[in-house]
Enzyme design. Structure first.
Site, PDB file in Angstrom:
ATOM      1  N   HIS A  13      38.761  42.612  41.135  1.00  0.00           N
ATOM      2  CA  HIS A  13      37.810  43.501  40.453  1.00  0.00           C
ATOM      3  C   HIS A  13      37.788  44.880  41.127  1.00  0.00           C
ATOM      4  O   HIS A  13      37.786  45.909  40.450  1.00  0.00           O
ATOM      5  CB  HIS A  13      36.389  42.944  40.536  1.00  0.00           C
ATOM      6  CG  HIS A  13      36.160  41.648  39.823  1.00  0.00           C
ATOM      7  ND1 HIS A  13      35.827  40.490  40.485  1.00  0.00           N
ATOM      8  CD2 HIS A  13      36.190  41.331  38.501  1.00  0.00           C
ATOM      9  CE1 HIS A  13      35.651  39.514  39.595  1.00  0.00           C
ATOM     10  NE2 HIS A  13      35.876  39.995  38.399  1.00  0.00           N
ATOM     11  N   SER A  65      40.143  34.887  41.470  1.00  0.00           N
ATOM     12  CA  SER A  65      39.272  34.612  40.325  1.00  0.00           C
ATOM     13  C   SER A  65      37.916  34.174  40.848  1.00  0.00           C
ATOM     14  O   SER A  65      37.839  33.460  41.865  1.00  0.00           O
ATOM     15  CB  SER A  65      39.875  33.487  39.474  1.00  0.00           C
ATOM     16  OG  SER A  65      38.898  32.965  38.600  1.00  0.00           O
ATOM     17  N   ARG A 116      36.221  32.003  39.592  1.00  0.00           N
ATOM     18  CA  ARG A 116      36.163  30.550  39.419  1.00  0.00           C
ATOM     19  C   ARG A 116      36.856  29.789  40.550  1.00  0.00           C
ATOM     20  O   ARG A 116      36.672  28.571  40.661  1.00  0.00           O
ATOM     21  CB  ARG A 116      36.762  30.147  38.065  1.00  0.00           C
ATOM     22  CG  ARG A 116      35.889  30.564  36.891  1.00  0.00           C
ATOM     23  CD  ARG A 116      36.350  29.957  35.583  1.00  0.00           C
ATOM     24  NE  ARG A 116      35.361  30.101  34.532  1.00  0.00           N
ATOM     25  CZ  ARG A 116      35.383  31.051  33.583  1.00  0.00           C
ATOM     26  NH1 ARG A 116      36.361  31.925  33.555  1.00  0.00           N
ATOM     27  NH2 ARG A 116      34.437  31.107  32.675  1.00  0.00           N
TER      28      ARG A 116
HETATM   29  P1  AMP Z   1      35.805  38.778  34.947  1.00  0.00           P
HETATM   30  O1  AMP Z   1      34.704  39.169  35.868  1.00  0.00           O
HETATM   31  O2  AMP Z   1      36.492  37.508  35.323  1.00  0.00           O
HETATM   32  O3  AMP Z   1      35.405  38.852  33.500  1.00  0.00           O
HETATM   33  O4  AMP Z   1      36.933  39.885  35.111  1.00  0.00           O
HETATM   34  C1  AMP Z   1      36.653  41.243  34.955  1.00  0.00           C
HETATM   35  C2  AMP Z   1      37.942  42.030  34.953  1.00  0.00           C
HETATM   36  O5  AMP Z   1      38.636  41.792  36.194  1.00  0.00           O
HETATM   37  C3  AMP Z   1      38.910  41.594  33.833  1.00  0.00           C
HETATM   38  O6  AMP Z   1      39.529  42.756  33.293  1.00  0.00           O
HETATM   39  C4  AMP Z   1      39.889  40.724  34.572  1.00  0.00           C
HETATM   40  O7  AMP Z   1      41.167  40.690  33.960  1.00  0.00           O
HETATM   41  C5  AMP Z   1      39.964  41.420  35.923  1.00  0.00           C
HETATM   42  N1  AMP Z   1      40.471  40.515  36.964  1.00  0.00           N
HETATM   43  C6  AMP Z   1      40.077  39.241  37.199  1.00  0.00           C
HETATM   44  N2  AMP Z   1      40.796  38.706  38.196  1.00  0.00           N
HETATM   45  C7  AMP Z   1      41.683  39.653  38.602  1.00  0.00           C
HETATM   46  C8  AMP Z   1      42.714  39.698  39.590  1.00  0.00           C
HETATM   47  N3  AMP Z   1      42.990  38.659  40.375  1.00  0.00           N
HETATM   48  N4  AMP Z   1      43.421  40.854  39.721  1.00  0.00           N
HETATM   49  C9  AMP Z   1      43.159  41.919  38.926  1.00  0.00           C
HETATM   50  N5  AMP Z   1      42.195  41.936  37.980  1.00  0.00           N
HETATM   51  C10 AMP Z   1      41.472  40.814  37.817  1.00  0.00           C
END
Ligand code: AMP
Length: 292
Positions: free
Chosen positions: A37, A198, A200
């Site tokens: 993020h 992630s 998760r």
């Molecule tokens: P989320 O909080 O999981 O909804 O993710 C928010 C943003 O962060 C989304 O655009 C995801 O694709 C991006 N994102 C999540 N994990 C990663 C990662 N390991 N590397 C780069 N971007 C990520």
């Protein structure tokens, strides 16, 4: 760094910046931030420069979770998130409430003037993979991102390659509905062993965490396999199955080989084909993808 929770206040601020010609960079997230993020926040800053404004939203969007998914227990730590974003000089963190984003969601109230009843639906790219495994997921994603774009009024929005299909669906929505927003897709950040970062990952116990690296290993093996020659998608799936059988805690949800532009499945896998997979470890579902 300002923390804004009201939609009207966020929109007022964005309009003020817009009138002043200030560029706005935007990173939508569900919080529980990790370095992946944060790399998007840095990318947004790069895009708008030091005179621009960087807005990060933290919102666990209920409409993109299925009824049996992890909405209630999705990890949250706003205090830590704010500290990390302050260190990165984000200008605004937008933390809207469910009550304002989706008034009356789930209520049986039928008066047409109350509640929430408009969704944005992409009908092609969102049908396969994540869309097939998680019905209504992308409807929730496109709807919330459209809402956030209308509230934050970004010039540039940054998404992660980690969610490859999501980025493709958002790009299509922006083109189809003429949002004046440039979409930047930034590379996937990984742990030292290759596991994609992630929020998760926190759900995994030690044994599951050790085996979770098979997603990355399968992508690497596929990349190596098609370096010299093309291989049929069926053959690849059989060959790569050894990764899931070698990890007894893993249950493969899907493995797909497709064109990175159209997301159409390919019969022959070659260099340049996109591969994506989703694997369950217990109730935790991990996804990853790569250009081969
Ligand atoms: P989320 O909080 O999981 O909804 O993710 C928010 C943003 O962060 C989304 O655009 C995801 O694709 C991006 N994102 C999540 N994990 C990663 C990662 N390991 N590397 C780069 N971007 C990520």
């Amino acid at each position: 760094m300002q923390i804004v929770s009201s939609i009207a206040a966020m929109q007022r601020l964005a309009k003020k910046w817009q009138r002043a010609g200030t560029r706005i960079g935007f990173v939508p997230t569900m919080g529980y931030l990790h370095d992946g993020h944060l790399s998007l926040v840095k990318r947004a800053r790069q895009a708008v420069g030091k005179n621009g404004k960087v807005v990060v939203s933290i919102y666990v969007n209920p409409t993109q979770f299925g009824p049996k998914e992890d909405l209630a227990k999705y990890p949250r730590d706003l205090k830590r998130d704010l500290k990390l974003l302050r260190e990165l000089n984000a200008d605004v963190v937008f933390t809207p409430s469910d009550a304002e984003m989706y008034p009356g969601l789930g209520s049986t109230e039928s008066r047409p003037t109350s509640g929430f009843s408009t969704y944005v639906v992409e009908e092609k790219l969102s049908r396969t993979m994540e869309g097939a495994s998680r019905p209504a997921h992308f409807r929730g994603v496109t709807t919330v991102v459209a809402k956030l774009f209308n509230i934050v009024l970004p010039d540039v929005a940054v998404f992660g390659q980690k969610d490859f299909q999501q980025a493709a669906v958002i790009k299509r929505m922006v083109a189809d509905l003429n949002f004046p927003v440039k979409i930047v897709v930034a590379p996937t950040l990984r742990e030292r062993d290759g596991l994609a970062m992630s929020s998760r990952n926190k759900y995994l116990d030690a044994e599951q965490r050790a085996q979770a690296v098979i997603l990355y290993h399968a992508l690497q093996a596929a990349k190596a396999a098609v370096k010299q020659k093309s291989i049929s998608a069926g053959r690849m799936k059989i060959d790569l199955n050894e990764f899931t059988t070698a990890a007894p805690l893993a249950r493969l949800d899907y493995m797909e080989f497709f064109d990175p532009e159209t997301l159409e499945p390919v019969a022959q896998v070659k260099s340049g084909t996109q591969m994506a997979l989703a694997v369950f470890f217990g109730k935790t579902r991990l996804i990853d993808n790569a250009r081969l």
